[in-house]
Motif scaffolding. Sequence first.
Motif, short mmCIF file in Angstrom:
data_model
loop_
_atom_site.label_atom_id
_atom_site.label_comp_id
_atom_site.label_asym_id
_atom_site.label_seq_id
_atom_site.Cartn_x
_atom_site.Cartn_y
_atom_site.Cartn_z
N ASN A 432 0.86 -1.19 0.00
CA ASN A 432 0.00 0.00 0.00
C ASN A 432 0.89 1.23 0.00
OD1 ASN A 432 -2.25 -1.67 0.14
ND2 ASN A 432 -2.30 -1.62 2.39
N ILE A 437 -5.19 4.01 1.71
CA ILE A 437 -5.54 3.88 3.12
C ILE A 437 -5.25 2.45 3.57
CG2 ILE A 437 -7.36 3.99 4.86
CD1 ILE A 437 -8.72 6.12 3.21
N ASP A 438 -4.21 2.30 4.37
CA ASP A 438 -3.85 1.00 4.92
C ASP A 438 -4.68 0.74 6.17
OD1 ASP A 438 -1.75 -1.31 5.12
OD2 ASP A 438 -1.86 -0.44 7.12
N ASP A 439 -5.31 -0.44 6.25
CA ASP A 439 -6.19 -0.74 7.38
C ASP A 439 -5.67 -1.89 8.23
OD1 ASP A 439 -6.62 -2.82 5.66
OD2 ASP A 439 -8.79 -2.51 5.48
N ASN A 440 -4.34 -2.04 8.26
CA ASN A 440 -3.72 -3.14 8.99
C ASN A 440 -3.01 -2.67 10.27
OD1 ASN A 440 -4.28 -5.28 7.03
ND2 ASN A 440 -2.88 -4.13 5.70
N SER A 474 -8.17 6.64 11.66
CA SER A 474 -8.88 5.88 12.71
C SER A 474 -7.81 5.10 13.48
CB SER A 474 -9.92 4.94 12.13
OG SER A 474 -9.29 3.81 11.53
N THR A 476 -7.20 2.07 13.28
CA THR A 476 -6.63 0.99 12.46
C THR A 476 -6.22 1.41 11.06
OG1 THR A 476 -8.84 0.34 11.71
CG2 THR A 476 -7.98 -0.75 13.71
N LYS A 477 -6.49 2.66 10.69
CA LYS A 477 -6.28 3.09 9.31
C LYS A 477 -5.31 4.27 9.22
CE LYS A 477 -10.84 1.54 7.75
NZ LYS A 477 -12.12 1.96 7.11
#
Length: 482
Positions: A432, A437-440, A474, A476-477
Amino acid sequence: TARKVQAVASGALASGDTVIVNANGTVSVVAETSLSQAVGSPTVFESAAINGLRSTYDSNSNRVVLLYEDVGNSSYGTCVVGTVNPANNSVSFGTPVVFQSNGIGVNQSSIVFDSNSNKVVVFYSYTDGKAKVGTVDPSDNSITFGSSTQFDNNAPSFCASTFDSNSNKVVVAFRDVGQSNAAVARVGTVSGTSISFGTQATITSAGDYIGCAFDSTSNRIVFAYRDVNNSNRGTAVVGNISGTNLAFGTPVVFNSGVSTLYCSVAYDSIANKSVIVYADQANSNYGTVIVATVTALDLSISFGSSVVFTSNFAIFTGDNGIAYDTNAGKVVIGYRNVGNSNYGTAISGTVSGTSISFDSPLVFKTALINKVTTVYDSTSERILIGYKDDTNSNYGTGIVYRTGGLSTNLTSENYIGIASNGYATGQAATINAKGFIDDNQSSLTAGQSYYVQTNGDLGLTAADPSVFAGTAVSATKLIVKG
């Protein structure tokens, strides 16, 4: 626009790992490697007796430059250029170049690199104080000089110099015989292969054993010296350049013992502290270090407690007794350990707050040495230690030292993003990249900027190098490099 990058993984990647791109186009996780301290083999740069050794690093040509008095050639002022090879901790030197065909004194010379003009400046003395601007040619490790410019009409001694990257000026400090041995300083402006100077400013009415370094956080210069008019106490003062003039704050004693020898200063750009090294004559000439904090607004300076790094008499070059290794985040001192058969020794220390702790010393020469100088080569990420080898006809010699500690594969340029999933080495990995937007992630704070740390973690403050990872939207993001 948001995007992803595909590349072959070199080493395993976990989902959410920060990732760099390697020179061969593969990608790896940002990581640190533990390195032990090490030295290479000694290399002679002058097959004759030397004296008065000083050093600097030319970041334009990626070369180290040594200045010395060539005793074997009528004590002429001489420079030699070296290339450090980190693969085997070796150094190779070009042909020595005479810049002054009259003898120069042991304590009367200094050398500094001006990164604005990409020139080396040497300061030296015969019957008066002179400066010359040098240009390094990396193709053959040579150096050429312009004409000399007088900076003092007497024979100065205890010269020290530094480069102020805020004002793009060089500063030379020295003891002025014509001013009743006052410690003074002048600001120099390099133009082409010449240099001009501002008005001379007095640091103290009588002083010597001068060292100085530029504090790039406060944009101020720290001068350390032995104050002869105050019972030879170790003293420091902060200087500020305005135009071509210098203004000083209030001098502060950092060593009240009598007396203080071989003052040298380095700036720790991670801890944002100046580090002063000296020999404490009142304490059996033990090698000692103290950490200083500069306040820019009022040109003030304060100190932590002094720390002894060797319970023996330590001798080094006053102008270049200490260097800062930005890769390891440590200061390095090269010295002659009088209490251990005068062996050549190196020691590295880590600043924390206003104190410093040292690693175990490393003997780099099991024989009598003298006139030790240290310089950090930021390209090879190695320290070059120069010295006079007393057991080899006083020849000028250099040896490469690798500082122990943690090394990172992260640079200011190679971060590309965050792994979208887990991948084994050799697999095609999806990263990414910018705008995606990485959500890891976990435990982020929305609206905060995050930086890649040298071990691959995300943090709220920049590491060294400073690499912006992205902005959290957020817990997580993260908007990558967003």
